[in-house]
Enzyme design. Sequence first.
Site, PDB file in Angstrom:
ATOM      1  N   GLU A 159      -2.234  -7.146   7.315  1.00  0.00           N
ATOM      2  CA  GLU A 159      -0.913  -7.056   7.940  1.00  0.00           C
ATOM      3  C   GLU A 159      -0.860  -7.935   9.189  1.00  0.00           C
ATOM      4  O   GLU A 159      -1.887  -8.288   9.774  1.00  0.00           O
ATOM      5  CB  GLU A 159      -0.611  -5.582   8.295  1.00  0.00           C
ATOM      6  CG  GLU A 159       0.736  -5.334   8.954  1.00  0.00           C
ATOM      7  CD  GLU A 159       1.944  -5.751   8.107  1.00  0.00           C
ATOM      8  OE1 GLU A 159       2.049  -6.965   7.807  1.00  0.00           O
ATOM      9  OE2 GLU A 159       2.782  -4.888   7.794  1.00  0.00           O
ATOM     10  N   HIS A 213       0.818  -1.211   0.000  1.00  0.00           N
ATOM     11  CA  HIS A 213       0.000   0.000   0.000  1.00  0.00           C
ATOM     12  C   HIS A 213       0.859   1.270   0.000  1.00  0.00           C
ATOM     13  O   HIS A 213       2.046   1.239   0.355  1.00  0.00           O
ATOM     14  CB  HIS A 213      -0.942   0.009   1.206  1.00  0.00           C
ATOM     15  CG  HIS A 213      -0.223   0.082   2.532  1.00  0.00           C
ATOM     16  ND1 HIS A 213       0.266   1.267   3.052  1.00  0.00           N
ATOM     17  CD2 HIS A 213       0.100  -0.873   3.426  1.00  0.00           C
ATOM     18  CE1 HIS A 213       0.841   1.040   4.214  1.00  0.00           C
ATOM     19  NE2 HIS A 213       0.766  -0.259   4.465  1.00  0.00           N
TER      20      HIS A 213
END
Length: 209
Positions: A84, A11
């Site tokens: 994550e 990201h």
Amino acid sequence: MSIKKVYLIRHGQTDYNLQSIVQGSGVNSSLNAEGQRQASLFFDKYKAVAFDKVYTSTLQRSIQSVQKFLDLGLPHEQHAGLNEINWGTREGTRITPEEDAYYYNMLETWTKGGTDQPIEGGESPQMVSDRQRVFVDLMLSRPEEETILVCMHGRAMRILLCQLLRYPLRCMDNFRHENLCLYELDYTGSMFSVRKYCDVAHLQPEMVL
């Protein structure tokens, strides 16, 4: 032989990245202005690629990084397995010297092979790899999706690359990452190979001569 092409990106930048605040699966932060710029630059470089599907984590910084592709109408799936790592008690906090020492001791433990040891209150690399397996199996079960874009997160991406490329998890730090970096992978039906490694060339605007 048909080759599956996987464009795997991290990201774009968030304010938490900028401020060295820990953000794992428990922090659902947004891209900042720089992160949006990075996402736009990646889109400009790769918008002509005929992606069959876009996969992201369930966290908004991942989705926002590929939003311009989604606006084209590309099919999209979110998978929690791509989230994550959960950094436990350190989530959402600025790193103190004491926490920094604990963090690096934990990384050393993982590098020495203790990848089943979770960080305090959070996950271990092995736990992340186990939840990613569901996504990997799904991805490989869809040969009709020949070219896919996957957007996820730094530590989780390192773990996924170990899984795809058959490296021991203790080697995960061999895979560098930066905000909006690209790993381009080919899958021939038996193994993955790397065509681009932590590539950020797309983040440099092209010079007009």
